[in-house]
Every structure is written in structure tokens, then in C-alpha cells.
Scaffold this active site. Structure first.
Site, PDB file in Angstrom:
ATOM      1  N   GLY A   1       0.819  -1.222   0.000  1.00  0.00           N
ATOM      2  CA  GLY A   1       0.000   0.000   0.000  1.00  0.00           C
ATOM      3  C   GLY A   1       0.848   1.266   0.000  1.00  0.00           C
ATOM      4  N   LYS A   2       1.877   1.281   0.860  1.00  0.00           N
ATOM      5  CA  LYS A   2       2.687   2.500   0.955  1.00  0.00           C
ATOM      6  C   LYS A   2       3.599   2.630  -0.259  1.00  0.00           C
ATOM      7  CE  LYS A   2       2.198   2.851   5.877  1.00  0.00           C
ATOM      8  NZ  LYS A   2       1.605   1.512   6.103  1.00  0.00           N
TER       9      LYS A   2
ATOM     10  N   ASP B   1      10.937  -7.067   1.723  1.00  0.00           N
ATOM     11  CA  ASP B   1      10.103  -7.713   2.743  1.00  0.00           C
ATOM     12  C   ASP B   1      10.654  -9.107   2.952  1.00  0.00           C
ATOM     13  OD1 ASP B   1       7.045  -7.008   3.926  1.00  0.00           O
ATOM     14  OD2 ASP B   1       7.694  -9.088   4.076  1.00  0.00           O
TER      15      ASP B   1
ATOM     16  N   ARG C   1       4.404 -12.898   1.074  1.00  0.00           N
ATOM     17  CA  ARG C   1       3.910 -11.515   1.050  1.00  0.00           C
ATOM     18  C   ARG C   1       4.618 -10.725  -0.061  1.00  0.00           C
ATOM     19  NH1 ARG C   1       0.891  -9.558   5.605  1.00  0.00           N
ATOM     20  NH2 ARG C   1       1.781  -7.490   5.315  1.00  0.00           N
TER      21      ARG C   1
ATOM     22  N   CYS D   1       0.621   0.098  13.006  1.00  0.00           N
ATOM     23  CA  CYS D   1      -0.833   0.287  13.074  1.00  0.00           C
ATOM     24  C   CYS D   1      -1.350  -0.239  14.413  1.00  0.00           C
ATOM     25  CB  CYS D   1      -1.531  -0.346  11.879  1.00  0.00           C
ATOM     26  SG  CYS D   1      -1.140  -2.053  11.601  1.00  0.00           S
TER      27      CYS D   1
HETATM   28  N1  SAM Z   1       4.259  -1.339   4.345  1.00  0.00           N
HETATM   29  C1  SAM Z   1       3.250  -2.346   4.036  1.00  0.00           C
HETATM   30  C2  SAM Z   1       2.099  -1.682   3.318  1.00  0.00           C
HETATM   31  O1  SAM Z   1       1.910  -0.466   3.437  1.00  0.00           O
HETATM   32  O2  SAM Z   1       1.374  -2.404   2.603  1.00  0.00           O
HETATM   33  C3  SAM Z   1       2.792  -3.085   5.290  1.00  0.00           C
HETATM   34  C4  SAM Z   1       3.934  -3.717   6.084  1.00  0.00           C
HETATM   35  S1  SAM Z   1       3.394  -4.818   7.345  1.00  0.00           S
HETATM   36  C5  SAM Z   1       2.866  -3.722   8.585  1.00  0.00           C
HETATM   37  C6  SAM Z   1       4.902  -5.416   8.019  1.00  0.00           C
HETATM   38  C7  SAM Z   1       5.714  -6.290   7.062  1.00  0.00           C
HETATM   39  O3  SAM Z   1       6.987  -6.528   7.674  1.00  0.00           O
HETATM   40  C8  SAM Z   1       5.146  -7.678   6.732  1.00  0.00           C
HETATM   41  O4  SAM Z   1       4.896  -7.795   5.351  1.00  0.00           O
HETATM   42  C9  SAM Z   1       6.266  -8.663   7.162  1.00  0.00           C
HETATM   43  O5  SAM Z   1       6.434  -9.748   6.248  1.00  0.00           O
HETATM   44  C10 SAM Z   1       7.493  -7.753   7.173  1.00  0.00           C
HETATM   45  N2  SAM Z   1       8.621  -8.159   8.043  1.00  0.00           N
HETATM   46  C11 SAM Z   1       8.586  -8.830   9.235  1.00  0.00           C
HETATM   47  N3  SAM Z   1       9.849  -9.027   9.704  1.00  0.00           N
HETATM   48  C12 SAM Z   1      10.696  -8.466   8.805  1.00  0.00           C
HETATM   49  C13 SAM Z   1      12.121  -8.358   8.705  1.00  0.00           C
HETATM   50  N4  SAM Z   1      12.904  -8.875   9.648  1.00  0.00           N
HETATM   51  N5  SAM Z   1      12.647  -7.732   7.622  1.00  0.00           N
HETATM   52  C14 SAM Z   1      11.840  -7.205   6.668  1.00  0.00           C
HETATM   53  N6  SAM Z   1      10.486  -7.292   6.689  1.00  0.00           N
HETATM   54  C15 SAM Z   1       9.921  -7.903   7.741  1.00  0.00           C
END
Ligand code: SAM
Length: 344
Positions: A156-157, A176, A181, A270
Site C-alpha cells: 500500500g505505501k 520484505d 507476502r 498500526c
Molecule cells: N508497508 C506495508 C504496506 O503499506 O502495505 C505493510 C507492512 S506490514 C505492517 C509489516 C511487514 O513486515 C510484513 O509484510 C512482514 O512480512 C514484514 N517483516 C517482518 N519481519 C521483517 C524483517 N525482519 N525484515 C523485513 N520485513 C519484515
């Protein structure tokens, strides 16, 4: 249909119920008298915004406006009480003249129809919490910048950033750690952005566990209250939930190290949780100084909250960062954001 009373598999302690107990215990202390109205909003249907896709050839803006929507970014509801100079306020907009996010009026909970593809197969809008656009505006990307979107999926961002008119003059790297995902992120980008903008010279998608991007995983409070599936309050995920602030801290520190002196880092979540928001940022500022000799300063986002205070409800008097809190009349968020600038 399942007769809940008889279902043998019905969980004794559904994760959504556990989430509500946890939030009642912590947020009633943290938010005080604000909590009852935030609670009602979070338990009600959330409100979406339609991020317009500038790459789509169909003119949906007029259609959406005819249905009563307005672009909350360029068409703000003013009340004549803005305390910041116009140039400060307009600065955020001049950097992103093209980002448009349509919302129904305050208190109107009409749903958007699913977006339809144009003749080239590109979708006309992306539905997301309208408050999720704010961290992208706050990041304030300008010509010549290299941008690293560290936890990017589902995108989204990333998509909001790609709408900016100056996109051809900066480089975007999206990352990511989750492979599934990241596949979703690729699918989103291909459904919204023409191929010529997705070349390696313009945009790189990585799946390294490099811990750099800063829209961190969190307790996703709304999801935790409303959906038992994939719920972090599920008893078997207690350890993962407890480790979140540490993971968030590591990600933010990685983001800080990835930025150059003078560079800026935007941390967002969030959740309403102080531990995952201000707590993480405070620790990161301290550890960056003690362990890496990096001095940081928090950048005020007050001009941004002033601009959009008639669209979103912001938490009053946060000492670090800003937060959109859910409200029945404007049921967006929660979104916490804090901007840091590397001084050294
Ligand atoms: N920015 C995204 C959007 O606006 O659609 C939403 C991000 S979501 C809140 C958090 C993301 O962090 C997830 O997709 C997850 O797979 C990723 N994540 C978790 N641990 C991580 C890591 N160690 N390094 C990178 N990404 C990670």
C-alpha cells in the site's frame, strides 16, 4: 453455517477476545478517557480510502466525486484555524502533488466498489486505510532521493510513493522478508503500475532479512480485534507477540544505520501500543547514540497533523511522533508515525 453453541472446534478463548482483554487492560491506562470511544470505533467497521492510481487510463475521480467522495489530500476541509504558515503546510503537498486519496465524508460509512481494470489491465484505485498515506507524505521524498521501503508487503505505501510525480527522479528499493507476502507485493505492483516503471533501474524488490524498512510488523490492533484467523493474540503466538518490540527495535536500528547522515527515517505501526510506538523509538535513539555514535533528532509532524485534522482524529499531546486514533465519525487508523533525522 456453524452452530457456535455446538461447534466442537469453537475456541474457548478466541484470539479476538484475548486481544480485547489485553487492550482493555493496557489502553484504558494509556489513553484514559479516550479509550471508550476508541474502543467502540475499533470494534466497528473500519473506513477505507481509495488511493487513485495515476497510471490507470480510466477517469474514476469524477465518478467518485459524484458519489460524494473528496480527495482528502488536496481538497482539505479547512476550518480557518491552522496555526502553521501556509508555506510549511504546502511543502508536503508540493512534494507529492499527484497523490490522491478519496474518502467519503465524516460519519459516512459507504463502502467503495472493488476497483476495475482499464483497457491495459491496470486497476483504477487501491483500497487502504486512508491514514496509511500519511507516513508516505511525512517521508517527504524529493528529487534525487534514494528511498528504501523496508517492510513493504503487501505494498500500500509503496504504491502511494509510486504515485508521486517526481518518481522518475528518485530510486526506490522495496524489501520484505516474507516470500509469500513479497509475491503479493509483486502482484499488487503489476496490477497498478506499467512495466516500464518496474525495471531494475527504477525499482528493486528484495527479500533479504536485512531488517531495514520501518513500517514494522506490530499487533495490528484492528485485525486482532476483528479476525480470529492469523491473529497474533492466539495463545500459540504469545512468544512471537512478546518479541515484537525487540524486532521493531532491530528493524528501526537497521533503518537508522541504512540512512546516511542528514537522511531521514520514518517509523510507523498500526497499533495504539506505547511499547511498540514511542517506547521503541526512545530506545532506538538511545542505542544508536550509545552503540553506533549516531545522533538523531525527532522531526515535528505537527504541520502534517494540522493539515489533516479535519479528516483524522490525532492523539493529543504525544511527546514523540503522532498517532491517528480511530473515531466513529472518522474510523481510520490506528496509525502511529515518528520521523527521525540523522544528524551524524
Ligand atoms: N508497508 C506495508 C504496506 O503499506 O502495505 C505493510 C507492512 S506490514 C505492517 C509489516 C511487514 O513486515 C510484513 O509484510 C512482514 O512480512 C514484514 N517483516 C517482518 N519481519 C521483517 C524483517 N525482519 N525484515 C523485513 N520485513 C519484515
Amino acid at each position: 453455517r456453524v452452530k457456535e453453541k455446538w461447534a466442537a472446534t469453537h475456541a474457548k478463548h478466541p484470539p479476538t477476545r484475548l486481544a480485547l482483554h489485553h487492550f482493555d487492560a493496557t489502553y484504558s491506562v494509556q489513553l484514559g478517557k479516550l479509550w471508550p470511544s476508541v474502543r467502540v470505533a475499533m470494534l466497528s467497521e473500519r473506513k477505507y480510502g481509495a488511493l487513485l492510481n495515476n497510471f490507470c487510463h480510466d477517469a474514476v475521480l469524477v465518478d467518485l466525486q459524484a458519489k460524494g467522495c473528496r480527495d482528502f489530500i488536496t481538497n482539505r476541509e479547512e476550518d480557518g484555524q491552522c496555526v502553521f504558515p501556509v508555506f510549511t503546510v504546502n511543502h508536503y503537498l508540493s512534494c507529492h502533488p499527484n497523490i490522491k486519496c478519496l474518502v467519503f465524508p465524516r460519519g459516512d460509512v459507504t463502502r467503495f466498489k472493488p476497483a476495475r481494470p482499464d483497457a491495459y489491465g491496470l486497476l483504477s484505485y487501491y483500497l487502504m486505510d486512508a491514514a496509511s498515506v500519511l507516513p508516505c507524505l511525512a517521508l517527504d521524498v524529493q528529487e534525487g532521493h534514494n528511498v528504501l521501503d523496508l517492510c513493504a508487503a503487501p505494498g500500500g505505501k509503496t504504491l502511494s510513493l509510486l504515485q508521486s510525480q517526481t518518481i522518475s527522479k528518485w530510486f526506490l528499493c522495496v524489501n520484505d522478508t516474507s516470500v509469500s507476502r513479497t509475491m503479493r507485493l509483486r502482484k499488487v505492483l503489476h496490477s497498478y503500475v506499467p512495466k516500464q516503471f518496474l525495471t531494475d533501474e527504477k525499482l528493486r524488490i528484495t527479500s533479504f532479512d536485512v531488517q531495514v524498512l520501518v513500517d514494522v510488523p506490530c499487533t495490528t490492533d484492528r485485525h486482532s480485534l476483528m479476525e480470529d484467523d492469523n491473529n497474533i493474540f492466539n495463545k500459540i503466538r504469545v512468544g512471537e507477540r512478546r518479541r515484537l518490540p525487540q524486532l521493531q527495535l532491530e528493524l528501526l536500528l537497521a533503518g537508522i544505520e541504512a540512512a546516511c547522515p542528514g537522511g531521514e527515517i520514518l517509523y510507523s505501526t498500526c497499533t495504539l501500543s506505547q511499547n511498540q510506538n514511542q517506547g521503541v523509538v526512545e530506545q532506538a535513539i538511545c542505542l544508536a547514540r550509545e552503540n553506533h555514535g549516531i545522533q538523531l533528532e525527532a522531526v515535528s509532524l505537527r504541520p502534517l497533523t494540522q493539515m489533516f485534522r479535519n479528516t483524522f482524529h490525532f492523539a493529543p499531546d504525544l511527546h514523540l511522533g503522532e498517532m491517528v486514533i480511530p473515531h466513529l465519525a472518522a474510523n481510520f487508523g490506528p496509525i502511529y508515525m515518528c520521523k527521525l533525522k540523522r544528524l551524524t
